[in-house]
Motif scaffolding. Structure first.
Motif, PDB file in Angstrom:
ATOM      1  N   GLN A   1       2.209  -8.848  -5.554  1.00 59.08           N
ATOM      2  CA  GLN A   1       2.395  -8.710  -4.741  1.00 59.08           C
ATOM      3  C   GLN A   1       2.973  -7.183  -3.420  1.00 59.08           C
ATOM      4  OE1 GLN A   1       2.322 -11.170  -5.345  1.00 59.08           O
ATOM      5  NE2 GLN A   1       0.821 -12.870  -4.251  1.00 59.08           N
ATOM      6  N   PRO A   2       4.416  -7.609  -3.757  1.00 61.52           N
ATOM      7  CA  PRO A   2       5.507  -6.708  -3.356  1.00 61.52           C
ATOM      8  C   PRO A   2       5.117  -5.640  -4.112  1.00 61.52           C
ATOM      9  CG  PRO A   2       6.478  -8.454  -4.357  1.00 61.52           C
ATOM     10  CD  PRO A   2       5.229  -9.219  -4.225  1.00 61.52           C
ATOM     11  N   ARG A   3       5.458  -5.091  -5.163  1.00 59.13           N
ATOM     12  CA  ARG A   3       5.288  -4.190  -5.991  1.00 59.13           C
ATOM     13  C   ARG A   3       3.831  -3.474  -6.188  1.00 59.13           C
ATOM     14  NH1 ARG A   3       7.664  -8.171  -8.901  1.00 59.13           N
ATOM     15  NH2 ARG A   3       9.217  -7.291 -10.426  1.00 59.13           N
ATOM     16  N   VAL A   4       2.990  -3.951  -5.190  1.00 58.12           N
ATOM     17  CA  VAL A   4       1.827  -3.041  -4.516  1.00 58.12           C
ATOM     18  C   VAL A   4       1.769  -2.892  -3.389  1.00 58.12           C
ATOM     19  CG1 VAL A   4      -0.708  -4.261  -2.540  1.00 58.12           C
ATOM     20  CG2 VAL A   4      -0.133  -4.926  -5.476  1.00 58.12           C
ATOM     21  N   LEU A   5       2.897  -3.722  -2.222  1.00 57.89           N
ATOM     22  CA  LEU A   5       3.167  -2.613  -0.713  1.00 57.89           C
ATOM     23  C   LEU A   5       4.579  -2.159  -1.694  1.00 57.89           C
ATOM     24  CD1 LEU A   5       3.336  -5.997   1.146  1.00 57.89           C
ATOM     25  CD2 LEU A   5       1.421  -4.289   0.966  1.00 57.89           C
ATOM     26  N   LEU A   6       4.966  -1.944  -2.288  1.00 62.21           N
ATOM     27  CA  LEU A   6       6.284  -0.823  -2.569  1.00 62.21           C
ATOM     28  C   LEU A   6       5.516   0.001  -2.525  1.00 62.21           C
ATOM     29  CD1 LEU A   6       9.184  -3.288  -4.240  1.00 62.21           C
ATOM     30  CD2 LEU A   6       9.075  -1.642  -2.133  1.00 62.21           C
ATOM     31  N   ALA A   7       4.611   0.201  -3.669  1.00 52.55           N
ATOM     32  CA  ALA A   7       3.834   1.166  -4.206  1.00 52.55           C
ATOM     33  C   ALA A   7       2.906   2.182  -3.128  1.00 52.55           C
ATOM     34  CB  ALA A   7       2.883   0.909  -5.541  1.00 52.55           C
ATOM     35  N   GLY A   8       2.776   1.102  -1.656  1.00 50.13           N
ATOM     36  CA  GLY A   8       2.491   1.977  -1.191  1.00 50.13           C
ATOM     37  C   GLY A   8       3.721   2.954  -0.037  1.00 50.13           C
ATOM     38  N   VAL A   9       4.763   2.969  -0.076  1.00 48.56           N
ATOM     39  CA  VAL A   9       5.741   3.874   0.755  1.00 48.56           C
ATOM     40  C   VAL A   9       6.160   4.540   0.224  1.00 48.56           C
ATOM     41  CG1 VAL A   9       8.494   2.843   1.177  1.00 48.56           C
ATOM     42  CG2 VAL A   9       6.691   1.341   0.888  1.00 48.56           C
ATOM     43  N   ALA A  10       6.204   5.495   1.525  1.00 46.75           N
ATOM     44  CA  ALA A  10       6.305   7.111   0.919  1.00 46.75           C
ATOM     45  C   ALA A  10       7.782   7.132   0.105  1.00 46.75           C
ATOM     46  CB  ALA A  10       5.765   7.897   2.037  1.00 46.75           C
ATOM     47  N   GLY A  11       7.800   7.953  -0.904  1.00 46.72           N
ATOM     48  CA  GLY A  11       8.801   8.733  -1.589  1.00 46.72           C
ATOM     49  C   GLY A  11       9.886   7.784  -2.481  1.00 46.72           C
ATOM     50  N   LEU A  12       9.009   6.233  -2.676  1.00 44.44           N
ATOM     51  CA  LEU A  12       9.693   5.653  -3.041  1.00 44.44           C
ATOM     52  C   LEU A  12       8.948   5.157  -4.473  1.00 44.44           C
ATOM     53  CD1 LEU A  12      10.389   1.512  -2.529  1.00 44.44           C
ATOM     54  CD2 LEU A  12       9.529   2.159  -4.171  1.00 44.44           C
ATOM     55  N   THR A  13      10.508   5.619  -5.548  1.00 44.80           N
ATOM     56  CA  THR A  13      10.023   5.108  -7.012  1.00 44.80           C
ATOM     57  C   THR A  13      10.582   3.521  -7.136  1.00 44.80           C
ATOM     58  OG1 THR A  13       9.984   7.546  -7.044  1.00 44.80           O
ATOM     59  CG2 THR A  13      10.294   6.389  -9.166  1.00 44.80           C
ATOM     60  N   LEU A  14       9.882   2.850  -7.907  1.00 40.65           N
ATOM     61  CA  LEU A  14      10.364   1.199  -8.700  1.00 40.65           C
ATOM     62  C   LEU A  14      10.487   2.011 -10.136  1.00 40.65           C
ATOM     63  CD1 LEU A  14      10.379  -1.437  -8.068  1.00 40.65           C
ATOM     64  CD2 LEU A  14       8.293  -1.690  -8.950  1.00 40.65           C
ATOM     65  N   LYS A  15      11.019   1.293 -10.546  1.00 39.10           N
ATOM     66  CA  LYS A  15      11.805   0.966 -11.805  1.00 39.10           C
ATOM     67  C   LYS A  15      12.029  -0.052 -12.557  1.00 39.10           C
ATOM     68  CE  LYS A  15      13.225   4.843 -15.430  1.00 39.10           C
ATOM     69  NZ  LYS A  15      14.980   3.481 -16.257  1.00 39.10           N
ATOM     70  N   GLU A  16      11.748  -0.507 -13.079  1.00 44.56           N
ATOM     71  CA  GLU A  16      11.380  -1.836 -13.612  1.00 44.56           C
ATOM     72  C   GLU A  16      12.700  -1.863 -14.193  1.00 44.56           C
ATOM     73  OE1 GLU A  16      10.453  -4.582 -12.203  1.00 44.56           O
ATOM     74  OE2 GLU A  16       8.127  -3.703 -11.244  1.00 44.56           O
TER      75      GLU A  16
END
Lengths: 474, 241
Positions: B149-164
């Motif tokens: 869930q948090p990853r789904v939402l973070l993916a929708g944040v403009a400009g944000l890159t998620l690096k595990e």
């Protein structure tokens, strides 16, 4: 010395920390891979839990059936109520059969009674044949640090140095060569021994058998070459049927070492019969209570489902960093944090139930679904009732709850508290030293609060929203 | 839909911005947010320290405050987990109240799982220019099933890159009172976590529990890292980091 002090020593032991770092994650990864071989891991774990629970729910019935069937195959079942009884029974058997030298395969239960020391005190010799246990024995009976890998805390170099010193042989830096050297030494003992002692992964009620799960084959030799075999395990290790064992064996090696099956699984039933080639002439079972009946009657009875795979400690972030010796007794890690207080007394191990973050990594990997954090919490409740914690802790906890039940007073205290902490935080908004929280600030800063609580800010916003609303016409 | 917001005592005291970010997210998702003004603590510190009586008293207070809502949302997996999975045990000897506690437990959610699983939110208002890594807090992950869930939402944040990062599911060492009682061990676990965060190359670590945030941020700063930010997922999603 309690857990905290022992953990402090281990955290500052550079060699041990290197050794722990080397093994960290290996078991975790292997277990994960091995469990993918099962069609339905969750259903298998449910079945494992149910089998163990069924055994515990009617323990007396299964134990009596085990005794009957073991006796029918020529074995003798003896009952040890205390650790001292284990040692007494072993020595009685040894004297009855004129035993001089004893070999042992791995038995954690015999660690509960320090059996090896009792044997040596009686003037007999005993040699551990599990490689890990052997290493610890020749290192002055160092205690095991893990239930399936007792010498996991030692590096190859430490073992190499130990072998050279104790065997008087040149140093070897190759693991295979070290294993061969140990095998050469142990082989002589196997052939000379007149009694073999083993543990017991399971006692099977329907056949009166003991099941031994090993990787080195040492248990096979130790239990079949000497004329006398004594298998020692706890009353809780009985399972109704061989089919139950088959199900549990789908879980045990996979959860423990990540193997589909261990190299050896011995199912030993009775003495050597007419015309049979293998087996002891005299077979004894020592079935140990030693606190287990009390556990069965307590709130933490589910801990007795344990099949000793070690997955809980392999996955425990606290164990991974402080090592098994910090736990101070036979069983380390999350299961030890429950069993040790139950078997040796909560007052003697009062740190242990609290020595976890309750992260529940142990609970989610346990193959028989022991709710380890819940059981730790039950022991914390007992410790709290018996006031085993420090008065300071108790006061802080009580004061917090007292305030939290009084919202107005809590609000006032919170408003004052966050302002004081904000000032303490200074310009960088970090508190370097908390007067009553040095446990925190010895190794960390405490980020300072912003100076106002959510509750006061929220009330202020609501007030402002009301003030800007148009006044309804009369 | 009337959604009760239990901000938790740590948000109340240490990080009020998380509570306001949660309100914004819930309102944008179409919920009517109710914030009981007298809320304090869920009772978890008492419960986990073996003080059942005090935990019970605080649990009664929480049930009374929130049972009238359609849902109870908590910007903390830990406190949500307390209500969802542990209140039942507390009221085991009080069947009448246990039923009320069970009813509340059934409608108790961690914030991001409520947004995704119940409100079906896929886009959020937040913008974050940078790379973040996500730490899965223990109770959220293992009691509340918060992972995707948090990853789904973070993916929708403009400009944000998620690096595990490696071991993102390993405990940071906070553990409530454990962090003070066993400070040295707690610090070591926090230090391991900091190494992974720094190693990931992210400029911020995002997570869903203020307790773990204090622990990780406190260790980062003591290590001399003043650059890596420690943000609550609600702050990032609402665009208020």
């Amino acid at each position: 010395m309690h857990f905290k002090a022992r953990a402090h020593e281990r955290l500052n032991d550079a060699q041990l920390q290197r050794n722990l770092a080397r093994i960290q994650g290996k078991f975790v990864q292997k277990r994960r891979e091995a469990l993918t071989e099962l069609d339905d891991v969750d259903a298998t774990r449910d079945a494992g839990r149910d089998i163990r629970q069924r055994a515990l729910d009617n323990l007396d019935v299964w134990l009596e059936m085990f005794e009957r069937n073991a006796a029918a195959r020529g074995a003798t079942v003896l009952w040890a109520e205390t650790p001292a009884d284990i040692n007494r029974l072993v020595l009685e058997i040894a004297f009855r059969h004129g035993v001089k030298s004893i070999i042992k395969s791995k038995s954690m239960v015999s660690e509960e009674s320090a059996l090896d020391h009792a044997i040596e005190a009686a003037g007999l010799t005993v040699v551990e044949t599990d490689l890990g246990e052997y290493i610890l024995q020749i290192n002055g009976y160092e205690p095991p640090s893990h239930i399936i890998g007792p010498a996991l805390h030692k590096s190859k170099e430490e073992v190499s140095e130990l072998f050279a010193r104790q065997h008087g042989t040149p140093r070897k830096d190759d693991i295979a060569a070290l294993c061969l050297e140990a095998r050469g030494v142990l082989r002589r003992h196997y052939l000379a021994a007149d009694m073999g002692i083993s543990g017991g992964n399971f006692f099977v009620a329907e056949t009166g058998s003991v099941v031994l799960v090993t990787n080195e084959g040492n248990a096979t030799l130790a239990t079949t070459l000497p004329k006398v075999h004594v298998a020692i395990s706890g009353i809780e290790k009985v399972v109704p049927t061989l089919e139950d064992v088959a199900t549990l064996m789908r879980l045990l090696p996979r959860s423990a070492t990540g193997q589909s099956i261990s190299n050896y699984v011995d199912v030993l039933s009775g003495t050597k019969g007419e015309g049979e080639f293998h087996g002891a002439e005299h077979m004894y079972f020592i079935v140990v209570d030693s606190g287990r009946t009390e556990v069965l009657a307590s709130e933490v009875r589910e801990a007795l489902r344990c099949i000793r795979c070690g997955a809980c400690m392999n996955h425990c972030p606290v164990y991974q960093n402080v090592g098994g010796h910090s736990y101070g007794w036979v069983y380390p890690g999350p299961i030890g944090a429950i069993l040790t207080p139950m078997y040796v007394g909560l007052d003697k191990a009062r740190d242990l139930p609290s020595a976890s973050t309750l992260c529940n990594q142990c609970g989610v990997v346990c193959p028989v679904r022991i709710p380890l954090p819940d059981l730790q919490r039950k022991l914390r409740e007992k410790a709290f009732e018996r006031r085993l914690g420090t008065p300071g802790e108790r006061f802080a906890l009580k004061a917090w709850s007292w305030l939290a039940r009084r919202p107005a007073l809590y609000g006032l205290a919170a408003r004052v508290g966050v302002r004081v902490l904000r000032i303490m935080g200074g310009r960088r908004r970090m508190i370097h030293r908390l007067p009553f929280g040095h446990g925190w600030t010895d190794g960390r800063d405490m980020p300072a609060p912003r100076g106002r609580t959510f509750r006061e800010l929220h009330r202020q916003r609501a007030r402002e929203a009301r003030a800007t609303q148009p006044v309804p016409p009369r | 839909m009337r959604v009760g917001l239990f901000v938790t005592c740590l948000v109340d005291l240490m990080r009020p911005s998380v509570g306001f970010a949660a309100i914004e997210l819930l309102e944008s998702a179409g919920a009517e947010v109710y914030v009981p003004p007298a809320q304090t603590c869920c009772g978890q510190p008492a419960y986990n320290s073996g003080d059942r009586a005090d935990a019970l008293a605080l649990a009664r207070k929480v049930v009374g405050e929130f049972e009238g809502c359609d849902h109870l949302v908590v910007p903390s997996g830990s406190c949500a987990g307390m209500i969802r999975t542990h209140y039942a045990d507390l009221f085991a000897d009080d069947p009448a109240f246990a039923a009320r506690a069970a009813a509340l437990a059934a409608k108790t959610h961690e914030l991001t799982s409520f947004l995704v699983d119940v409100m079906k939110v896929t886009r959020v208002a937040g913008r974050y220019d940078g790379t973040v890594t996500y730490h899965d807090c223990c109770a959220g992950l293992r009691e509340m099933g918060v992972k995707a869930q948090p990853r789904v939402l973070l993916a929708g944040v403009a400009g944000l890159t998620l690096k595990e990062m490696p071991e993102c599911e390993t405990c940071c060492g906070f553990g409530g009172t454990f962090s003070v009682k066993f400070g040295e061990i707690s610090t070591r676990l926090a230090d391991n976590k900091c190494r992974h965060i720094i190693g990931s190359g992210a400029d911020a670590v995002v997570l869903g529990d203020v307790g773990c945030m204090l622990n990780i941020e406190g260790r980062l700063r003591r290590r001399g890292d003043s650059a890596t930010r420690v943000l609550h997922v609600a702050e990032v999603l609402a665009g208020k980091p």
